[in-house]
Design a protein around this motif. Structure first.
Motif, short mmCIF file in Angstrom:
data_model
loop_
_atom_site.label_atom_id
_atom_site.label_comp_id
_atom_site.label_asym_id
_atom_site.label_seq_id
_atom_site.Cartn_x
_atom_site.Cartn_y
_atom_site.Cartn_z
N UNK A 382 0.81 -1.22 0.00
CA UNK A 382 0.00 0.00 0.00
C UNK A 382 0.84 1.27 0.00
N UNK A 383 2.06 1.20 0.52
CA UNK A 383 2.90 2.41 0.66
C UNK A 383 3.09 3.16 -0.65
N UNK A 384 3.43 2.49 -1.78
CA UNK A 384 3.66 3.26 -3.01
C UNK A 384 2.39 3.83 -3.63
N UNK A 385 1.22 3.60 -3.03
CA UNK A 385 0.00 4.22 -3.55
C UNK A 385 0.07 5.74 -3.48
N UNK A 386 0.90 6.29 -2.57
CA UNK A 386 1.03 7.74 -2.47
C UNK A 386 1.79 8.33 -3.64
N UNK A 387 2.35 7.49 -4.51
CA UNK A 387 2.93 7.99 -5.74
C UNK A 387 1.85 8.59 -6.64
N UNK A 388 0.60 8.18 -6.42
CA UNK A 388 -0.55 8.79 -7.09
C UNK A 388 -0.95 10.00 -6.26
N UNK A 389 -0.84 11.17 -6.78
CA UNK A 389 -0.96 12.39 -5.98
C UNK A 389 -2.37 12.61 -5.44
N UNK A 390 -3.36 11.92 -5.96
CA UNK A 390 -4.71 12.05 -5.41
C UNK A 390 -4.88 11.22 -4.13
N UNK A 391 -3.93 10.34 -3.83
CA UNK A 391 -3.99 9.53 -2.61
C UNK A 391 -3.44 10.36 -1.46
N UNK A 392 -4.17 10.48 -0.34
CA UNK A 392 -3.68 11.28 0.80
C UNK A 392 -2.34 10.76 1.31
N UNK A 393 -1.47 11.68 1.73
CA UNK A 393 -0.15 11.31 2.23
C UNK A 393 -0.25 10.47 3.50
N UNK A 394 -1.29 10.73 4.30
CA UNK A 394 -1.40 9.99 5.56
C UNK A 394 -1.68 8.50 5.35
N UNK A 396 0.26 6.40 4.02
CA UNK A 396 1.47 5.67 4.39
C UNK A 396 1.52 5.46 5.90
N UNK A 397 1.22 6.51 6.67
CA UNK A 397 1.27 6.40 8.12
C UNK A 397 0.28 5.35 8.61
N UNK A 398 -0.93 5.33 8.05
CA UNK A 398 -1.94 4.36 8.46
C UNK A 398 -1.51 2.94 8.09
N UNK A 399 -1.03 2.77 6.85
CA UNK A 399 -0.60 1.44 6.40
C UNK A 399 0.57 0.95 7.24
N UNK A 400 1.51 1.84 7.54
CA UNK A 400 2.69 1.41 8.29
C UNK A 400 2.35 1.05 9.73
N UNK A 401 1.35 1.69 10.28
CA UNK A 401 0.92 1.33 11.63
C UNK A 401 0.42 -0.11 11.66
N UNK A 402 -0.36 -0.51 10.66
CA UNK A 402 -0.84 -1.89 10.59
C UNK A 402 0.31 -2.86 10.32
N UNK A 403 1.25 -2.45 9.45
CA UNK A 403 2.38 -3.31 9.17
C UNK A 403 3.25 -3.54 10.40
N UNK A 404 3.45 -2.49 11.19
CA UNK A 404 4.24 -2.63 12.42
C UNK A 404 3.52 -3.51 13.44
N UNK A 405 2.19 -3.45 13.48
CA UNK A 405 1.45 -4.35 14.35
C UNK A 405 1.72 -5.81 13.95
N UNK A 406 1.71 -6.07 12.65
CA UNK A 406 2.03 -7.41 12.18
C UNK A 406 3.44 -7.83 12.52
#
Length: 504
Positions: A382-394, A396-406
């Motif tokens: 999910x992280x590289x989805x922010x390469x699409x500028x219409x995707x909110x920058x946050x 990455x923060x949300x996805x990484x929080x779930x990844x760190x939980x894993x």
């Protein structure tokens, strides 16, 4: 190294129960087994000093690891060694591999106390050497000495956990180790930045050794009482077994091979393929001799536990290393904001470690680890989805929080399973194998990700606050890092299905 079923593992609580049901068996004085009350916790009277001391050691190591990245650019500039910048990191990782093998041998033959003490001394000496360096090469030497100490410490701590804590308390102390990284991951860079600006970068290195005295005073007497000396199998003839010189030679070969690979990855010229190939030729057979047989084919039991540790850590760290760069160059964030996008991950990592430590989680550990690796793969993808500028920058923060939980679910659980599947006399060697798998996968997958990134033009992205400042934007270079690492994490999800049992 032999993978054992859980019923074959010697546990302190089991020995106490057996002692009350049968004639007493003479116990080797080499490994005392203090009684543990049924309701005892890691902060109970029997374990309080040991737990606080060990967690404090991990806390200081975590603070140094998160703070040093902030001070390193200033140190390299003042020492006129920016061209050698990467070696200050690779030197640490390379010598830590040697420290891990030495600690495994030392702990199994003589007990973990000596390895832990020597490791902390080397870690502190390396910090002092780096902090007082007048040129870049002595600074790199200090980092290498520090890495040797770090490798000794991390393996010795695992052996202490295996010897001093009953099986039911090991998930909790592993969770405490993970929680020790939360505050340093948030405060460390900010504190190091303030110290660097007001006092100078040297104090980031020089100040930490003084703080080690308190945890040592707490932990070492307890380690001497509860976990010192060789295990019975190593002392059957009255003398501790000698060191396995073949494994030590293999460790030196691994260090040399890893160093050559890292050098090749940092040099973009075609001639660097020669040291890279030489490193691979040295590395592959040496690693096979240090890891449990069947690791590369994910044999059931201990080999898969060791493999999973490498797959999870390597994929996640390799991807995480490119997140701040992607946010700065592709979305125009400041370095501070890009770094804060990962801050929540420290808390969710600790939360995942806490979940796996709950008693209700034990029967479901493997399924939790499978879910954890799926979360890691999804976060990386999910992280590289922010390469699409219409995707909110946050995002990455949300996805990484779930990844760190894993990651919290998986990393702590690999330590728990390793100790459960290891015979007491092999706990050191197997703990070293786990850490070698972790460290080598970081080196190899970071090198592979960096090569893919550079091949697709990533090396020419702007080094300013925004990529649009130069018009240079290379989203494909970032996708070439994240998507393969997500695939590696999915392989890890499959490996979690092979953690139980042994090969026929």
């Amino acid at each position: 190294m032999t993978a054992l079923e859980p019923s074959d593992v010697i546990d302190p609580d089991d020995e106490e129960r057996d002692a009350t049901a049968s004639a007493p068996v003479p116990e080797s004085p080499a490994v005392p087994r203090p009684a543990t009350a049924p309701g005892e916790t890691v902060l109970g009277r029997a374990h309080r000093s040991l737990s606080i001391g060990m967690v404090s050691v991990v806390l200081l190591i975590a603070f140094e690891a998160t703070a040093v990245g902030t001070a390193m650019p200033v140190a390299a500039r003042e020492l006129h060694g920016v061209s050698l910048y990467a070696f200050a990191f690779s030197g640490y990782f390379t010598t830590s591999l040697l420290g891990m093998v030495l600690a495994g041998q030392w702990s199994d033959r003589r007990g973990p106390l000596g390895a832990l003490t020597a490791g902390i001394a080397a870690f502190g000496a390396g910090l002092l050497l780096a902090g007082t360096a007048g040129a870049m090469w002595p600074f790199i030497l200090g980092r290498a000495v520090q890495g040797l100490g770090g490798g000794l410490v991390i393996v010795a701590l695992y052996v202490v956990v295996g010897r001093a804590y009953p099986e039911r308390l090991r998930p909790a102390i592993m969770a405490a180790f993970a929680a020790s990284w939360v505050v340093p991951s948030i405060v460390g860079p900010l504190a190091a930045g303030a110290v660097t600006e007001r006092l100078g970068w040297r104090w980031v290195f020089i100040g930490i050794p003084v703080l080690v005295v308190f945890p040592l005073a707490l932990a070492l007497p307890q380690i001497r009482r509860r976990a010192s000396g060789p295990v019975r199998a190593a002392a059957e003839d009255g003398e501790p077994a000698g060191f396995d010189h073949r494994r030590i030679r293999l460790a030196f070969v691994v260090c040399l091979g890893a160093g050559l690979l890292q050098y090749a990855a940092q040099d973009p010229r075609w001639i660097s393929l020669l040291p890279g190939a030489a490193g691979a030729v040295l590395l592959v057979p040496a690693v096979q001799g240090l890891l449990p047989r069947g690791t590369w084919r994910a044999a059931r039991g201990l080999p898969s536990v060791v493999l999973l540790r490498g797959v999870a850590a390597g994929a996640f760290i390799a991807a995480e290393s490119f997140v701040p760069l992607m946010l700065v160059t592709e979305r125009g964030l400041t370095p501070t904001l890009a770094g804060f996008s990962l801050a929540a991950g420290g808390g969710t990592w600790a939360l995942g470690s806490w979940v796996q430590s709950r008693p209700w989680a034990e029967p479901h550990r493997e399924r939790l680890m499978t879910g954890g690796m799926v979360l890691v793969a999804a976060a990386i993808a999910a992280a590289p989805s922010v390469l699409i500028h219409s995707v909110p920058v946050w995002t990455v923060a949300a996805a990484w929080a779930f990844g760190c939980f894993g990651m919290g679910l998986v990393i702590s659980s690999t330590g728990v399973l390793l100790l459960k599947l290891s015979a007491p006399e092999e706990a050191g060697a197997n703990s070293a194998a786990l850490q070698i798998s972790d460290g080598l996968s970081n080196i190899l997958l970071l090198a592979a990700g960096g090569a893919a990134f550079a091949a697709l033009g990533g090396g020419t992205v702007a080094h300013t606050a925004t990529a649009t400042a130069t018009g240079a934007s290379h989203p494909a270079a970032f996708a070439a890092v994240f998507l393969p690492m997500a695939a590696v994490a999915l392989v890890g999800a499959w490996v979690t299905t092979r953690l139980r049992g042994t090969e026929n």
